[in-house]
Write a protein that holds these residues in place. Structure first.
Motif, mmCIF file in Angstrom:
data_model
loop_
_atom_site.group_PDB
_atom_site.id
_atom_site.type_symbol
_atom_site.label_atom_id
_atom_site.label_comp_id
_atom_site.label_asym_id
_atom_site.label_seq_id
_atom_site.Cartn_x
_atom_site.Cartn_y
_atom_site.Cartn_z
ATOM 1 N N ASN A 70 0.811 -1.220 0.000
ATOM 2 C CA ASN A 70 0.000 0.000 0.000
ATOM 3 C C ASN A 70 0.846 1.273 0.000
ATOM 4 O OD1 ASN A 70 -2.399 -1.463 0.112
ATOM 5 N ND2 ASN A 70 -2.439 -1.464 2.350
ATOM 6 N N LEU A 71 2.106 1.162 0.397
ATOM 7 C CA LEU A 71 2.911 2.374 0.562
ATOM 8 C C LEU A 71 3.122 3.129 -0.747
ATOM 9 C CD1 LEU A 71 3.299 1.128 3.367
ATOM 10 C CD2 LEU A 71 5.710 1.782 3.248
ATOM 11 N N PRO A 72 3.642 2.511 -1.812
ATOM 12 C CA PRO A 72 3.799 3.283 -3.053
ATOM 13 C C PRO A 72 2.476 3.752 -3.635
ATOM 14 C CG PRO A 72 4.238 0.949 -3.423
ATOM 15 C CD PRO A 72 4.157 1.143 -1.956
ATOM 16 N N VAL A 73 1.426 2.954 -3.475
ATOM 17 C CA VAL A 73 0.110 3.349 -3.983
ATOM 18 C C VAL A 73 -0.403 4.564 -3.227
ATOM 19 C CG1 VAL A 73 -2.273 2.598 -4.360
ATOM 20 C CG2 VAL A 73 -0.396 0.976 -4.672
ATOM 21 N N GLY A 74 -0.273 4.532 -1.903
ATOM 22 C CA GLY A 74 -0.752 5.641 -1.094
ATOM 23 C C GLY A 74 0.017 6.929 -1.340
ATOM 24 N N VAL A 75 1.337 6.829 -1.458
ATOM 25 C CA VAL A 75 2.144 8.027 -1.719
ATOM 26 C C VAL A 75 1.775 8.626 -3.077
ATOM 27 C CG1 VAL A 75 4.479 8.857 -2.157
ATOM 28 C CG2 VAL A 75 4.046 7.313 -0.238
ATOM 29 N N ALA A 76 1.604 7.785 -4.090
ATOM 30 C CA ALA A 76 1.222 8.279 -5.413
ATOM 31 C C ALA A 76 -0.150 8.951 -5.371
ATOM 32 C CB ALA A 76 1.223 7.135 -6.420
ATOM 33 N N ALA A 77 -1.105 8.352 -4.642
ATOM 34 C CA ALA A 77 -2.439 8.947 -4.534
ATOM 35 C C ALA A 77 -2.380 10.306 -3.833
ATOM 36 C CB ALA A 77 -3.377 7.998 -3.787
ATOM 37 N N LEU A 78 -1.515 10.436 -2.832
ATOM 38 C CA LEU A 78 -1.376 11.712 -2.135
ATOM 39 C C LEU A 78 -0.826 12.792 -3.062
ATOM 40 C CD1 LEU A 78 0.055 10.799 1.386
ATOM 41 C CD2 LEU A 78 -2.041 12.070 0.923
ATOM 42 N N VAL A 79 0.252 12.482 -3.761
ATOM 43 C CA VAL A 79 0.897 13.476 -4.621
ATOM 44 C C VAL A 79 -0.021 13.872 -5.774
ATOM 45 C CG1 VAL A 79 2.839 13.881 -6.180
ATOM 46 C CG2 VAL A 79 3.217 12.690 -4.006
ATOM 47 N N LEU A 80 -0.587 12.885 -6.453
ATOM 48 C CA LEU A 80 -1.435 13.178 -7.608
ATOM 49 C C LEU A 80 -2.778 13.768 -7.178
ATOM 50 C CD1 LEU A 80 -0.682 9.989 -9.750
ATOM 51 C CD2 LEU A 80 0.271 12.294 -10.017
ATOM 52 N N GLY A 81 -3.289 13.332 -6.015
ATOM 53 C CA GLY A 81 -4.563 13.868 -5.543
ATOM 54 C C GLY A 81 -4.498 15.354 -5.266
#
Length: 570
Positions: A216-227
């Motif tokens: 979940n870590l890379p997915v969550g970080v990507a969602a934060l930055v792109l969100g």
């Protein structure tokens, strides 16, 4: 889940509140005199941005759903590695469900008040941090606490997903969007157990089961930055107040009931277990009293108690609760049976469950689109009886083949059980909400979704009561058969309570009238619910889609099917 399984604002300056949701309406002065006038240059940019926003929120929803389904298959590996007791194993799953259920309604209201984008990003960030804590847990206590944090942050994140979608896309595009959302839910239902099995089996970098959380870590970080870059903020014009004291009292009552259930069998049922369970009764009573007071004071209680005067709603909540108990007991016991009882690998256990997931998805679609409009409540009751037949067939096969049972021999009972579950879970919420007044349907939907999660948590807590193996191997297989007898008994109760549901649920979708008014440019005001709760009502009602409706009704139906598939998976 859900699970509830609830944007970008329009570039146009005028908005309209319809059934609690903000929809874009072009200002009268800006209407072009002729269709030949080209669109403004901002439209293509907005088009690109909203599809990025959709990908981000769907990825987050997929991450949450997979995280729910991925854990069960790894439970035996977690127990061996951490030396966890059976009670701790129960709390690894039940703690998440309880925190998620308790925070759903509050999470939606927080998004309405402070902004859906803000709460979505807070939820994603918290979920990512909690996943890291789960992945690096040094003992069962840390893992349980981290799972509770995961559930609480998921309750902030998940209600914003469909609210952001609704605020981002115009009405004529939402049907396609919700169709994509449904596909994502279906993919998560099948891929979660398989992904969990593969990650556990592969033992990446010698980490064992831990990658099921660390993924979940890379997915969550990507969602934060792109969100932050692509999701535009939106809020509700009018939002209900929070009911944090109500949440605290409700959680206290549930903990007083569930903690002794999970610990009693291990400790040979000391007196304090019974004292705690007895104490939960007055605390529940205090919760009811406080909610009545809250409703009189400002009209924004956590639970709208007046809804329970509607016979079909009260009965439907009882069905949701007992059905959630069935799911909580079955899935954990089933995992323990295959891996600890039969000695199968996580991968084999995950592959064995694929027929069940497929059957649930297929039967859910058929029940909503074809069967319920013709046969009404009988479809749900047939689903409960079909599940009973499937569990009974499973018990017979487990007894006949014993420790030599093969995966292919389980396929038939799993298909039957999955078909029965699909017949129940998709149309159930519509039946529960059928007689609820429209002005309360949003609040009612929030209660229904939370109750299913609470039932699941309670079922997980009851596992140590109905599933008591005296050792490993054959003893676990024998205990599995006994636990399935309890599952059949609870399903029998579900079948009987279903007689109180409407014989034929009303074919309407919350928000349909409002969409009609939107087309005329009229203001629509729906009292006593937040925007997220209004969306929850639309998400909970696929009847319009089943009846062949178009526009908002069909879109709400697609969302409802997707949400209920998520709840089935949870």
């Amino acid at each position: 889940m859900p699970p509830s399984f609830s944007g970008m604002t329009s570039q146009n300056p005028t908005t309209l509140t319809t059934s609690g949701a903000t929809a874009a309406v072009p200002p009268t002065a800006a209407v072009p005199p002729t269709p030949a006038v080209p669109p403004t240059p901002a439209v293509p940019v907005a088009d690109r941005r909203r599809w990025f926003a959709l990908a981000i929120v769907m990825t987050a929803a997929f991450m949450d759903l997979v995280d729910v389904t991925i854990v069960n298959i790894a439970i035996p590996a977690i127990q061996r590695d951490l030396g966890a007791t059976f009670g701790a194993i129960q709390w690894i799953t039940a703690g998440y469900a309880l925190a998620f259920a308790a925070g759903l309604i509050t999470g939606g209201r927080l998004g309405d008040i402070h902004g859906r984008k803000r709460l979505f990003l807070v939820g994603v960030g918290g979920f990512t941090v909690a996943s890291a804590l789960c992945g690096f847990a040094t003992g069962p206590d840390m893992l349980v606490a981290s799972r509770v944090l995961q559930g609480a942050t998921a309750a902030l994140m998940v209600p914003q997903v469909l609210s952001i979608v609704h605020a981002t896309f115009p009405a004529h595009e939402r049907g396609k969007v919700f169709g994509l959302f449904g596909a994502i839910i279906g993919l998560g239902a099948v891929s979660g157990p398989l992904l969990g099995a593969l990650l556990t089996q592969w033992d990446l970098f010698g980490l064992g089961w831990r990658p099921i959380f660390l993924i979940n870590l890379p997915v969550g970080v990507a969602a934060l930055v792109l969100g932050r870059a692509f999701i535009t903020e939106s809020k509700a014009p009018k939002a209900l107040r929070l009911d944090l004291p109500g949440v605290v009292v409700a959680i206290s009552a549930m903990l007083l009931l569930m903690y002794p259930l999970t610990r009693g069998a291990e400790l040979d049922w000391p007196a304090w277990c019974f004292v705690m369970m007895a104490a939960s009764v007055p605390v529940f009573a205090a919760f009811v009293a406080y909610e009545k007071h809250k409703a009189r004071r400002d009209g924004s209680p956590l639970v709208e108690l007046s809804l329970f005067r509607v016979k079909s709603f009260a009965a439907g909540v009882a069905v949701q609760l007992t059905f959630g108990i069935v799911l909580g007991i079955y899935f954990l016991v089933w995992t323990m049976y295959m891996q600890i009882g039969l000695g199968w690998s996580a991968l084999r256990a995950g592959l064995t469950g694929v027929p069940f997931s497929i059957a649930v998805s297929v039967a859910a679609g058929v029940s909503v689109q074809k069967l319920v409009p013709r046969f009404g409540r009988k479809v749900l009751q047939a689903g409960a009886l079909t599940m009973i037949a499937g569990v009974g067939l499973y018990m017979w096969e487990a007894d006949r083949y014993g420790m030599g049972i093969e995966s292919w021999q389980m396929a038939l009972p799993l298909l039957v059980m999955g078909a029965g579950m699909g017949l129940v879970v998709a149309p159930l919420t519509d039946a529960v909400l059928s007689d609820v007044p429209r002005e309360h349907s949003g609040s009612a939907s929030g209660i229904v979704n939370s109750v299913m999660q609470l039932g699941n948590a309670l079922g997980l807590g009851l596992v140590s009561v109905v599933f008591v193996p005296t050792g490993a191997g054959r003893a676990v297989a024998e205990a599995f058969t006994g636990a399935m007898g309890w599952v059949i008994a609870v399903l029998g109760v579900v079948f009987l309570v279903m007689f109180a549901l409407p014989a034929r649920p009303k074919q309407h979708v919350e928000g349909g009238d409002a969409e009609g008014a939107e087309a005329k440019g009229a203001d629509v005001v729906v009292p006593r619910r937040t925007e997220s709760e209004s969306l929850a009502a639309a998400e909970a009602g696929p009847a319009g889609s089943a009846a062949g409706s178009t526009g908002s009704a069909g879109e709400a139906g697609s969302a409802g099917e997707a949400e209920k598939s998520a709840l089935a998976v949870r």
